[in-house]
Design a protein around this motif. Structure first.
Motif, PDB file in Angstrom:
ATOM      1  N   ALA A 190      36.465 -37.134  41.912  1.00  0.00           N
ATOM      2  CA  ALA A 190      36.021 -36.195  42.947  1.00  0.00           C
ATOM      3  C   ALA A 190      34.825 -35.375  42.471  1.00  0.00           C
ATOM      4  CB  ALA A 190      37.171 -35.279  43.351  1.00  0.00           C
ATOM      5  N   VAL A 191      34.800 -35.067  41.179  1.00  0.00           N
ATOM      6  CA  VAL A 191      33.663 -34.320  40.615  1.00  0.00           C
ATOM      7  C   VAL A 191      32.386 -35.135  40.808  1.00  0.00           C
ATOM      8  CG1 VAL A 191      32.657 -33.360  38.499  1.00  0.00           C
ATOM      9  CG2 VAL A 191      35.141 -33.234  38.876  1.00  0.00           C
ATOM     10  N   LEU A 192      32.492 -36.418  40.482  1.00  0.00           N
ATOM     11  CA  LEU A 192      31.314 -37.284  40.533  1.00  0.00           C
ATOM     12  C   LEU A 192      30.945 -37.637  41.973  1.00  0.00           C
ATOM     13  CD1 LEU A 192      32.288 -39.483  37.488  1.00  0.00           C
ATOM     14  CD2 LEU A 192      30.647 -37.607  37.569  1.00  0.00           C
ATOM     15  N   TRP A 193      31.949 -37.711  42.833  1.00  0.00           N
ATOM     16  CA  TRP A 193      31.676 -37.955  44.249  1.00  0.00           C
ATOM     17  C   TRP A 193      30.800 -36.828  44.812  1.00  0.00           C
ATOM     18  CZ3 TRP A 193      32.923 -35.059  48.555  1.00  0.00           C
ATOM     19  CH2 TRP A 193      32.662 -35.680  49.793  1.00  0.00           C
ATOM     20  N   GLY A 194      31.032 -35.610  44.319  1.00  0.00           N
ATOM     21  CA  GLY A 194      30.204 -34.479  44.747  1.00  0.00           C
ATOM     22  C   GLY A 194      28.731 -34.748  44.485  1.00  0.00           C
ATOM     23  N   ALA A 223      27.639 -37.253  47.162  1.00  0.00           N
ATOM     24  CA  ALA A 223      27.628 -36.768  48.552  1.00  0.00           C
ATOM     25  C   ALA A 223      26.693 -35.579  48.736  1.00  0.00           C
ATOM     26  CB  ALA A 223      29.042 -36.383  48.972  1.00  0.00           C
ATOM     27  N   PHE A 224      26.709 -34.642  47.793  1.00  0.00           N
ATOM     28  CA  PHE A 224      25.975 -33.384  47.956  1.00  0.00           C
ATOM     29  C   PHE A 224      24.819 -33.239  46.976  1.00  0.00           C
ATOM     30  CE2 PHE A 224      30.494 -32.063  48.921  1.00  0.00           C
ATOM     31  CZ  PHE A 224      30.331 -32.056  50.296  1.00  0.00           C
ATOM     32  N   GLY A 225      24.751 -34.144  45.991  1.00  0.00           N
ATOM     33  CA  GLY A 225      23.769 -33.941  44.926  1.00  0.00           C
ATOM     34  C   GLY A 225      24.231 -32.878  43.940  1.00  0.00           C
ATOM     35  N   ILE A 246      40.490 -16.010  39.883  1.00  0.00           N
ATOM     36  CA  ILE A 246      40.164 -17.160  39.041  1.00  0.00           C
ATOM     37  C   ILE A 246      40.276 -16.763  37.562  1.00  0.00           C
ATOM     38  CG2 ILE A 246      38.296 -18.734  38.356  1.00  0.00           C
ATOM     39  CD1 ILE A 246      37.248 -18.425  41.301  1.00  0.00           C
ATOM     40  N   MET A 247      40.946 -17.621  36.779  1.00  0.00           N
ATOM     41  CA  MET A 247      41.136 -17.354  35.352  1.00  0.00           C
ATOM     42  C   MET A 247      40.365 -18.330  34.479  1.00  0.00           C
ATOM     43  SD  MET A 247      43.416 -14.825  34.834  1.00  0.00           S
ATOM     44  CE  MET A 247      42.522 -13.891  36.078  1.00  0.00           C
ATOM     45  N   VAL A 248      40.195 -19.555  34.971  1.00  0.00           N
ATOM     46  CA  VAL A 248      39.509 -20.601  34.210  1.00  0.00           C
ATOM     47  C   VAL A 248      38.552 -21.281  35.176  1.00  0.00           C
ATOM     48  CG1 VAL A 248      39.823 -22.824  33.034  1.00  0.00           C
ATOM     49  CG2 VAL A 248      41.484 -20.986  32.681  1.00  0.00           C
ATOM     50  N   SER A 249      37.350 -21.581  34.702  1.00  0.00           N
ATOM     51  CA  SER A 249      36.377 -22.139  35.648  1.00  0.00           C
ATOM     52  C   SER A 249      35.284 -22.905  34.925  1.00  0.00           C
ATOM     53  CB  SER A 249      35.761 -20.978  36.439  1.00  0.00           C
ATOM     54  OG  SER A 249      34.573 -21.366  37.066  1.00  0.00           O
ATOM     55  N   ASN A 250      34.797 -23.941  35.595  1.00  0.00           N
ATOM     56  CA  ASN A 250      33.527 -24.545  35.187  1.00  0.00           C
ATOM     57  C   ASN A 250      32.447 -23.661  35.805  1.00  0.00           C
ATOM     58  OD1 ASN A 250      33.865 -27.345  33.840  1.00  0.00           O
ATOM     59  ND2 ASN A 250      35.413 -27.309  35.438  1.00  0.00           N
ATOM     60  N   PHE A 251      31.802 -22.857  34.979  1.00  0.00           N
ATOM     61  CA  PHE A 251      30.866 -21.881  35.516  1.00  0.00           C
ATOM     62  C   PHE A 251      29.551 -22.541  35.899  1.00  0.00           C
ATOM     63  CE2 PHE A 251      33.837 -19.481  33.054  1.00  0.00           C
ATOM     64  CZ  PHE A 251      34.141 -18.459  33.930  1.00  0.00           C
ATOM     65  N   PRO A 252      28.913 -21.981  36.916  1.00  0.00           N
ATOM     66  CA  PRO A 252      27.609 -22.523  37.284  1.00  0.00           C
ATOM     67  C   PRO A 252      26.653 -22.386  36.098  1.00  0.00           C
ATOM     68  CG  PRO A 252      28.039 -20.435  38.405  1.00  0.00           C
ATOM     69  CD  PRO A 252      29.309 -20.835  37.742  1.00  0.00           C
ATOM     70  N   GLY A 253      25.913 -23.433  35.837  1.00  0.00           N
ATOM     71  CA  GLY A 253      24.958 -23.383  34.731  1.00  0.00           C
ATOM     72  C   GLY A 253      25.550 -23.890  33.432  1.00  0.00           C
ATOM     73  N   MET A 254      26.888 -24.061  33.406  1.00  0.00           N
ATOM     74  CA  MET A 254      27.540 -24.555  32.191  1.00  0.00           C
ATOM     75  C   MET A 254      27.778 -26.046  32.385  1.00  0.00           C
ATOM     76  SD  MET A 254      31.123 -22.956  30.843  1.00  0.00           S
ATOM     77  CE  MET A 254      32.359 -23.948  31.645  1.00  0.00           C
ATOM     78  N   PRO A 255      27.612 -26.880  31.356  1.00  0.00           N
ATOM     79  CA  PRO A 255      27.887 -28.306  31.561  1.00  0.00           C
ATOM     80  C   PRO A 255      29.322 -28.524  32.024  1.00  0.00           C
ATOM     81  CG  PRO A 255      26.868 -27.927  29.424  1.00  0.00           C
ATOM     82  CD  PRO A 255      27.206 -26.577  29.987  1.00  0.00           C
ATOM     83  N   VAL A 256      29.483 -29.285  33.105  1.00  0.00           N
ATOM     84  CA  VAL A 256      30.814 -29.584  33.640  1.00  0.00           C
ATOM     85  C   VAL A 256      31.414 -30.718  32.832  1.00  0.00           C
ATOM     86  CG1 VAL A 256      32.028 -30.579  35.622  1.00  0.00           C
ATOM     87  CG2 VAL A 256      30.229 -28.871  35.982  1.00  0.00           C
ATOM     88  N   ARG A 257      32.664 -30.592  32.460  1.00  0.00           N
ATOM     89  CA  ARG A 257      33.370 -31.736  31.879  1.00  0.00           C
ATOM     90  C   ARG A 257      34.331 -32.239  32.941  1.00  0.00           C
ATOM     91  NH1 ARG A 257      34.167 -30.213  25.454  1.00  0.00           N
ATOM     92  NH2 ARG A 257      31.920 -30.079  25.137  1.00  0.00           N
ATOM     93  N   PRO A 258      33.993 -33.351  33.612  1.00  0.00           N
ATOM     94  CA  PRO A 258      34.837 -33.814  34.718  1.00  0.00           C
ATOM     95  C   PRO A 258      36.271 -34.030  34.244  1.00  0.00           C
ATOM     96  CG  PRO A 258      32.774 -35.023  34.681  1.00  0.00           C
ATOM     97  CD  PRO A 258      32.824 -34.231  33.404  1.00  0.00           C
ATOM     98  N   GLY A 259      37.219 -33.476  34.966  1.00  0.00           N
ATOM     99  CA  GLY A 259      38.620 -33.579  34.580  1.00  0.00           C
ATOM    100  C   GLY A 259      39.114 -32.331  33.883  1.00  0.00           C
ATOM    101  N   SER A 260      38.174 -31.478  33.431  1.00  0.00           N
ATOM    102  CA  SER A 260      38.583 -30.218  32.806  1.00  0.00           C
ATOM    103  C   SER A 260      38.456 -29.089  33.813  1.00  0.00           C
ATOM    104  CB  SER A 260      37.698 -29.907  31.608  1.00  0.00           C
ATOM    105  OG  SER A 260      37.731 -28.519  31.328  1.00  0.00           O
TER     106      SER A 260
END
Ligand code: 6R9
Length: 617
Positions: A366-370, A373-375, A390-404
């Motif tokens: 789903a991360v990669l589908w984004g 679909a949306f770029g 929210i307690m844990v987050s993939n923050f904007p500007g931080m590298p996303v680790r899909p699945g984390s």
């Protein structure tokens, strides 16, 4: 899976006409984390200068005087009726009037006010008016049947219910005698009777318009005051359903608004100028923290839609409203994915800057589908009714680790604790064991953020059991990698034990999701004389795929290839999986049905599992 470099829109597959003009707010996560303290962040709060603090003031009124006064605070899209809007100044005035109306009904500090409403202006005004009157707001899922409604009205000692006539007549009226605390029922669709003095609608109710009219007549903007609540006075009551037994009422206090604000800024990247859409049901904690309070506190324009999910409508809203930040849930994303990426590509989303998810595990797929679909990759966030924000987050500007799920919010300390035999954190002589990188155990948080729940209503024992050795125990299993990214394994209750392995359902589900035919998966442990448990997967298929024994065999082989011995041994195809109203796959229910066990508390089930054909290879 490794990092996905996502800085700006580089690497997207579709051309986007307008580059985003706003760099992410978080920027350097490490620097933000090191320099952050809740105390310093508290400088944002206005209060009244005398130690009082009210959420509704911090969310709305503080913007109603300044530059944002004439900015649209909420745009209400309706099913068929025209769109309506309220500016920050109008939202302040109208919620003052609702507070005045409630006070005239003798509602004040500590009294419970419930809504049983779809997304509508009355819902938002009730939330804010209730807080301004110093009363406690409690949302209910509008689709709840009579039993969960009555149970929550009773448990919450609710004094006012705002709903509509059909809901009232079906769900509440027949049992009104059993609700001694319920003093007022306001009906948003009822008309005042001719020459009415508050009458109109069924007996024992009052039209919303009549209550509001009385509030408006008594309202004087020069003398109106927001209730002088203290930072730790109760403000919100959110029921969360246990797997068995009665629902737990998590109580949140007024200072929670600081956490709503800070996290809406950090994790959702919200700021004035944003057009923000949160698809969460208003009955769910997400609907309050990030459907109303957090985003308003950031001065954005909220878009809300009264209609149900419809992929084409959703893409049109994202496009036509110029949504910049979109907060949704994995089930909704999977429903979009199910219709194929082509439909997304019939639209353009040049304004969209940030797509965020919450509520259950976000599969890497789903991360990669984004991105397709949306770029934009979908950014996951983790939290709970109890944590309020929210307690844990993939923050904007931080590298996303899909699945984390990402990294802890600045100001939040998370750890993984060693498990006992029941899968929960093990406490020996009052102490827990904090595990090292990549070890699996119960995810725990050090209390100290302002939106932490302060009690379970009328249940101090259950509250006490949520803590050990200075940690709040989440009931989720996770691991934290060496870089501090948190990886979800499963609810402690959902974990499967097979042939000596502990299997997190999420990992298995994510692997199967990568198969092109699969739309959604829920896996459970099914007792097996040899292995203890084997993994069984319940699968729904994407449009254009048929449930056949050959496909079941193919999925088993696909799973084995990816997962080895922890792969599912049995596949069942379903038309739909049972979900909670907040979009979580109910593995507990899949398991109970499979094993013929009692189904337990079903009050939050979204729809029953269809008895789709079961196909065994
Ligand atoms: C906000 C909300 C909390 C439970 C939580 C966990 C699951 C939430 C998740 C997630 C995996 C995520 N959950 N976010 N699981 N990844 N990003 O959901 O509150 O309804 O109380 O549920 O939801 O199991 O413990 P609530």
């Amino acid at each position: 899976m490794g990092d996905l470099a996502v800085h700006g829109r580089a690497g997207q597959r579709r051309p986007i006409e307008h580059a985003p003009s706003l760099p992410p707010l978080v920027g350097d996560y490490e620097a933000r984390r090191r320099s952050f303290s809740w105390e310093a962040a508290g400088a944002w709060l206005q209060g009244d200068g005398e130690g009082h603090l009210n959420m509704a003031h911090e969310a709305v009124d503080r913007h109603a005087e300044g530059e944002l006064a004439d900015t649209v605070a909420i745009r209400f899209l309706a099913r068929t009726a025209p769109t309506t809007e309220l500016t920050y100044a109008q939202l302040r005035d109208q919620s003052d009037i609702v507070a005045t109306a409630l006070r005239r009904l003798d509602i004040g500090p500590g009294d419970g006010v419930c809504t049983l409403l779809p997304r509508s202006p009355e819902l938002y005004l009730t939330v804010l008016g209730t807080l301004k009157a110093g009363a406690v707001y409690c949302p209910l899922f509008p689709a709840f049947g009579p039993e969960p409604v009555l149970e929550r009205l009773r448990l919450g000692h609710i004094r006012v219910l705002v709903t509509d006539t059909p809901s009232y007549l079906r769900k509440v009226e027949p049992h009104r005698d059993s609700l001694p605390d319920l003093r007022h029922v306001l009906l948003t669709d009822a008309e005042a009777a001719e020459g009415g003095d508050g009458a109109g609608g069924p007996p024992g109710t009052m039209p919303w318009s009549v209550a509001l009219g009385a509030g408006a007549a008594a309202y004087d903007p020069d003398t109106f005051t927001v209730a002088p609540t203290r930072p730790d006075d109760p403000a919100l009551l959110h029921f969360t359903s246990g797997t068995t037994g009665k629902p737990k009422g998590a109580v949140h206090v007024h200072e929670a608004i600081l956490a709503h604000h800070v996290t809406a800024e950090f994790a959702l990247d919200l700021r004035p100028g944003d057009i923000y859409w949160c698809t969460a049901d208003p009955g769910w904690v997400t609907g309050t923290s990030y459907g109303i309070l957090g985003p308003l506190s950031c001065g954005v324009t909220i878009v809300t839609d009264a209609a149900d999910f419809d992929a084409r409508r959703w893409y049109r809203i994202l496009q036509d409203e110029g949504v910049t930040v979109f907060y949704t849930a994995p089930t909704a994303l999977r429903m979009l994915m199910r219709t194929g990426v082509g439909l997304a590509h019939e639209h353009a989303f040049p304004a969209l800057r940030h797509v965020v998810s919450v509520g259950e595990p976000l599969n890497p797929e789903a991360v990669l589908w984004g991105v397709e679909a949306f770029g934009l990759p979908v950014h996951d966030t983790w939290w709970q009714t109890e944590t309020g924000a929210i307690m844990v987050s993939n923050f904007p500007g931080m590298p996303v680790r899909p699945g984390s799920m990402g990294r802890p919010v600045p100001g939040v300390v998370a750890a993984v604790l060693g498990q006992g035999a029941d899968g929960r954190a093990e406490v020996t002589d009052g102490h827990v064991r904090v595990l090292g990188p990549d070890e699996v155990g119960e995810l725990a948080l050090r209390p100290g953020w302002p939106s932490m729940f302060r009690s379970y209503l009328d249940d101090p024992d259950r509250y006490a059991r949520a803590f050990a050795d200075g940690w709040y125990l989440s009931g989720d299993l996770a691991r934290i990698d060496a870089d501090g990214y948190v990886w979800f394994i499963g609810r402690a209750d959902d974990v499967i034990k097979s042939a000596g392995h502990l299997i997190g359902p999420f990992e298995v589900e994510s692997a199967l999701m990568e198969h092109p035919a699969v739309a959604e998966v829920g896996v459970i442990g099914k007792p097996d004389p040899l292995a203890g448990e084997i993994v069984k997967a319940f699968v729904t298929l994407k449009v254009g795929h048929e449930p056949t024994p050959a496909l079941a065999r193919e999925l088993i082989a696909f799973g084995r290839h990816r997962l080895g011995s922890v792969a599912p041994r049995e596949i069942a195809f379903d038309q739909a999986l049972p979900h909670t109203r907040s979009g979580k796959v109910m593995r507990r229910l899949l398991r109970a049905r499979e094993l013929g066990l009692p189904e337990g508390d079903l009050s939050t089930v979204e729809r029953p599992a269809a008895d789709g054909p079961e196909v065994r290879p």
